[in-house]
Motif scaffolding. Sequence first.
Motif, PDB file in Angstrom:
ATOM      1  N   ARG A  20       0.836  -1.212   0.000  1.00 41.67           N
ATOM      2  CA  ARG A  20       0.000   0.000   0.000  1.00 41.67           C
ATOM      3  C   ARG A  20       0.864   1.252   0.000  1.00 41.67           C
ATOM      4  O   ARG A  20       0.595   2.214  -0.720  1.00 41.67           O
ATOM      5  CB  ARG A  20      -0.922   0.000   1.218  1.00 41.67           C
ATOM      6  CG  ARG A  20      -2.136  -0.845   1.024  1.00 41.67           C
ATOM      7  CD  ARG A  20      -3.252  -0.517   2.006  1.00 41.67           C
ATOM      8  NE  ARG A  20      -4.368  -1.371   1.695  1.00 41.67           N
ATOM      9  CZ  ARG A  20      -4.792  -2.361   2.471  1.00 41.67           C
ATOM     10  NH1 ARG A  20      -4.217  -2.601   3.622  1.00 41.67           N
ATOM     11  NH2 ARG A  20      -5.816  -3.109   2.103  1.00 41.67           N
ATOM     12  N   ARG A  21       1.916   1.255   0.828  1.00 42.90           N
ATOM     13  CA  ARG A  21       2.825   2.411   0.871  1.00 42.90           C
ATOM     14  C   ARG A  21       3.522   2.581  -0.468  1.00 42.90           C
ATOM     15  O   ARG A  21       3.690   3.699  -0.957  1.00 42.90           O
ATOM     16  CB  ARG A  21       3.858   2.260   1.995  1.00 42.90           C
ATOM     17  CG  ARG A  21       3.303   2.477   3.370  1.00 42.90           C
ATOM     18  CD  ARG A  21       4.357   2.640   4.453  1.00 42.90           C
ATOM     19  NE  ARG A  21       5.468   1.704   4.410  1.00 42.90           N
ATOM     20  CZ  ARG A  21       6.710   1.991   3.979  1.00 42.90           C
ATOM     21  NH1 ARG A  21       7.012   3.205   3.558  1.00 42.90           N
ATOM     22  NH2 ARG A  21       7.650   1.072   3.979  1.00 42.90           N
ATOM     23  N   LEU A  22       3.945   1.468  -1.091  1.00 38.14           N
ATOM     24  CA  LEU A  22       4.591   1.528  -2.398  1.00 38.14           C
ATOM     25  C   LEU A  22       3.629   2.103  -3.437  1.00 38.14           C
ATOM     26  O   LEU A  22       3.997   2.997  -4.204  1.00 38.14           O
ATOM     27  CB  LEU A  22       5.062   0.138  -2.834  1.00 38.14           C
ATOM     28  CG  LEU A  22       5.597   0.037  -4.262  1.00 38.14           C
ATOM     29  CD1 LEU A  22       6.814   0.928  -4.469  1.00 38.14           C
ATOM     30  CD2 LEU A  22       5.907  -1.407  -4.612  1.00 38.14           C
ATOM     31  N   ALA A  23       2.397   1.625  -3.458  1.00 43.14           N
ATOM     32  CA  ALA A  23       1.405   2.119  -4.412  1.00 43.14           C
ATOM     33  C   ALA A  23       1.154   3.609  -4.211  1.00 43.14           C
ATOM     34  O   ALA A  23       1.085   4.370  -5.183  1.00 43.14           O
ATOM     35  CB  ALA A  23       0.103   1.334  -4.272  1.00 43.14           C
ATOM     36  N   ASP A  24       1.043   4.036  -2.972  1.00 41.66           N
ATOM     37  CA  ASP A  24       0.841   5.464  -2.688  1.00 41.66           C
ATOM     38  C   ASP A  24       2.019   6.287  -3.192  1.00 41.66           C
ATOM     39  O   ASP A  24       1.839   7.354  -3.776  1.00 41.66           O
ATOM     40  CB  ASP A  24       0.649   5.701  -1.187  1.00 41.66           C
ATOM     41  CG  ASP A  24      -0.699   5.209  -0.673  1.00 41.66           C
ATOM     42  OD1 ASP A  24      -1.597   4.933  -1.494  1.00 41.66           O
ATOM     43  OD2 ASP A  24      -0.832   5.092   0.566  1.00 41.66           O
ATOM     44  N   LYS A  30       6.381  10.168  -5.143  1.00 41.50           N
ATOM     45  CA  LYS A  30       7.290  10.384  -4.014  1.00 41.50           C
ATOM     46  C   LYS A  30       8.220   9.193  -3.830  1.00 41.50           C
ATOM     47  O   LYS A  30       7.927   8.084  -4.278  1.00 41.50           O
ATOM     48  CB  LYS A  30       6.492  10.610  -2.731  1.00 41.50           C
ATOM     49  CG  LYS A  30       5.679  11.885  -2.772  1.00 41.50           C
ATOM     50  CD  LYS A  30       4.950  12.101  -1.478  1.00 41.50           C
ATOM     51  CE  LYS A  30       4.132  13.392  -1.552  1.00 41.50           C
ATOM     52  NZ  LYS A  30       3.271  13.567  -0.395  1.00 41.50           N
ATOM     53  N   THR A  31       9.341   9.423  -3.170  1.00 40.92           N
ATOM     54  CA  THR A  31      10.290   8.359  -2.862  1.00 40.92           C
ATOM     55  C   THR A  31       9.664   7.361  -1.890  1.00 40.92           C
ATOM     56  O   THR A  31       8.998   7.748  -0.937  1.00 40.92           O
ATOM     57  CB  THR A  31      11.577   8.945  -2.243  1.00 40.92           C
ATOM     58  OG1 THR A  31      12.184   9.808  -3.208  1.00 40.92           O
ATOM     59  CG2 THR A  31      12.557   7.862  -1.854  1.00 40.92           C
ATOM     60  N   PHE A  32       9.863   6.072  -2.164  1.00 41.56           N
ATOM     61  CA  PHE A  32       9.400   5.000  -1.292  1.00 41.56           C
ATOM     62  C   PHE A  32      10.584   4.522  -0.472  1.00 41.56           C
ATOM     63  O   PHE A  32      11.638   4.211  -1.022  1.00 41.56           O
ATOM     64  CB  PHE A  32       8.836   3.852  -2.135  1.00 41.56           C
ATOM     65  CG  PHE A  32       8.482   2.627  -1.346  1.00 41.56           C
ATOM     66  CD1 PHE A  32       7.407   2.636  -0.474  1.00 41.56           C
ATOM     67  CD2 PHE A  32       9.209   1.461  -1.491  1.00 41.56           C
ATOM     68  CE1 PHE A  32       7.060   1.508   0.242  1.00 41.56           C
ATOM     69  CE2 PHE A  32       8.870   0.325  -0.790  1.00 41.56           C
ATOM     70  CZ  PHE A  32       7.797   0.345   0.090  1.00 41.56           C
ATOM     71  N   GLU A  33      10.437   4.475   0.835  1.00 38.58           N
ATOM     72  CA  GLU A  33      11.505   3.995   1.703  1.00 38.58           C
ATOM     73  C   GLU A  33      11.046   2.744   2.431  1.00 38.58           C
ATOM     74  O   GLU A  33       9.907   2.666   2.891  1.00 38.58           O
ATOM     75  CB  GLU A  33      11.917   5.081   2.693  1.00 38.58           C
ATOM     76  CG  GLU A  33      12.569   6.258   2.001  1.00 38.58           C
ATOM     77  CD  GLU A  33      13.249   7.212   2.957  1.00 38.58           C
ATOM     78  OE1 GLU A  33      13.089   7.049   4.186  1.00 38.58           O
ATOM     79  OE2 GLU A  33      13.934   8.119   2.473  1.00 38.58           O
TER      80      GLU A  33
END
Length: 73
Positions: A20-24, A30-33
Amino acid sequence: MTDKDVEKSYSTKEVVAKLRRLADSLETGKTFEIMIAGERISVPPGAVVEFEYEREGDDEEMEIEIKWKRGRN
């Protein structure tokens, strides 16, 4: 910099939250961490996402690969 290969399995609940965080991140540019086995990874918004499928006998595998060049955003 040296080559590195880090792999870690997560529970279903953890995988769902990370996806979900990756999709957002992908959707908003935005950068995904993410932390993988103690290694902090920063995935830039311009990364390429690939789905791979492999079948060998009775075994099947699907991988989601995210690729980018170091130092490029």
